[in-house]
Design a protein around this motif. Sequence first.
Motif, PDB file in Angstrom:
ATOM      1  N   GLY A  11       1.068  -1.192  -0.364  1.00 22.34           N
ATOM      2  CA  GLY A  11      -0.124   0.504   0.395  1.00 22.34           C
ATOM      3  C   GLY A  11       1.214   1.601  -0.307  1.00 22.34           C
ATOM      4  N   VAL A  12      -0.249   2.359  -0.371  1.00 16.34           N
ATOM      5  CA  VAL A  12       0.946   3.603   0.303  1.00 16.34           C
ATOM      6  C   VAL A  12       1.498   4.405   1.653  1.00 16.34           C
ATOM      7  CG1 VAL A  12      -0.486   4.843  -1.993  1.00 16.34           C
ATOM      8  CG2 VAL A  12      -1.085   4.997   0.645  1.00 16.34           C
ATOM      9  N   ALA A  13       2.519   5.103   1.486  1.00 19.05           N
ATOM     10  CA  ALA A  13       2.989   4.977   2.990  1.00 19.05           C
ATOM     11  C   ALA A  13       1.955   5.232   3.282  1.00 19.05           C
ATOM     12  CB  ALA A  13       4.249   6.357   2.205  1.00 19.05           C
ATOM     13  N   GLY A  14       2.246   4.995   4.593  1.00 14.70           N
ATOM     14  CA  GLY A  14       1.035   5.793   6.125  1.00 14.70           C
ATOM     15  C   GLY A  14      -0.106   5.086   6.363  1.00 14.70           C
ATOM     16  N   THR A  15      -0.532   4.007   5.425  1.00 14.08           N
ATOM     17  CA  THR A  15      -1.638   2.790   5.567  1.00 14.08           C
ATOM     18  C   THR A  15      -0.819   2.240   6.958  1.00 14.08           C
ATOM     19  OG1 THR A  15      -0.492   1.260   3.788  1.00 14.08           O
ATOM     20  CG2 THR A  15      -2.032   3.190   3.146  1.00 14.08           C
ATOM     21  N   GLY A  16       0.029   2.029   7.305  1.00 16.36           N
ATOM     22  CA  GLY A  16       0.679   1.038   8.207  1.00 16.36           C
ATOM     23  C   GLY A  16       0.901  -0.130   8.301  1.00 16.36           C
ATOM     24  N   LYS A  17       1.462  -0.243   6.798  1.00 14.66           N
ATOM     25  CA  LYS A  17       2.379  -1.651   6.561  1.00 14.66           C
ATOM     26  C   LYS A  17       3.421  -2.217   7.656  1.00 14.66           C
ATOM     27  CE  LYS A  17       4.157   0.096   2.617  1.00 14.66           C
ATOM     28  NZ  LYS A  17       4.076   1.278   2.637  1.00 14.66           N
ATOM     29  N   THR A  18       4.104  -1.428   8.342  1.00 15.93           N
ATOM     30  CA  THR A  18       4.926  -2.315   9.314  1.00 15.93           C
ATOM     31  C   THR A  18       4.229  -2.566  10.609  1.00 15.93           C
ATOM     32  OG1 THR A  18       6.516  -0.145   8.575  1.00 15.93           O
ATOM     33  CG2 THR A  18       7.066  -1.369  10.959  1.00 15.93           C
ATOM     34  N   THR A  19       3.363  -1.458  10.877  1.00 13.28           N
ATOM     35  CA  THR A  19       2.313  -2.387  12.065  1.00 13.28           C
ATOM     36  C   THR A  19       1.425  -3.502  11.142  1.00 13.28           C
ATOM     37  OG1 THR A  19       2.304   0.643  12.791  1.00 13.28           O
ATOM     38  CG2 THR A  19       0.215  -1.260  14.066  1.00 13.28           C
ATOM     39  N   ILE A  20       0.984  -3.240  10.488  1.00 10.65           N
ATOM     40  CA  ILE A  20      -0.627  -4.014  10.200  1.00 10.65           C
ATOM     41  C   ILE A  20       1.034  -5.453   9.807  1.00 10.65           C
ATOM     42  CG2 ILE A  20      -1.956  -5.588   9.167  1.00 10.65           C
ATOM     43  CD1 ILE A  20      -2.771  -2.377  10.852  1.00 10.65           C
TER      44      ILE A  20
END
Length: 172
Positions: A11-20
């Motif tokens: 996804g785009v930056a800021g969607t929470g890729k790291t957290t999720i």
Amino acid sequence: MRTPHVIAVMGVAGTGKTTIGHLLATRLGVPYAEGDDFHPPASIAKMSAGVPLEDADRWPWLDAIGAWAHGRAGRGGVVSCSALKRAYRDRLRATAPGLVFVHLAGDRALIEDRMGHRRGHFMPTALLDSQFATLQPLQPDEAGVVVDVSGTPEEITERAVRALAGLSDSRL
């Protein structure tokens, strides 16, 4: 729930890729790899300066992520990777054919607000427009699911788990 599949949270930056990605890996009982860690220093410097990467900058990064995913084949794993273009996902799948994508998607205003509140990340909000302009959503022939990013990280992760469980074998 455990999975032998390797999952790329995109996804785009800021969607929470790291957290999720972290939460999903924990939930599935598999290792997590941070996609940003695969970027060479020159690419991080470029993005930190507000300059979007070109495809030539991305190929070595995608190849490194694909190699990690290939190494986890049959054992499972979760990796974060923007994978905004179909060509990027195709390149990843060329190295890791069984890769399954979780596309974190949401309202631009929500994502921009979240980006504005995070600290210590190299990606400025100024690049969000270029991210949305580049984004090519998952196509029906791509193994993966789209998950809405509204709500808490736990709610988003639960949506992802349910969506992944609902994928038929023909979609994997």
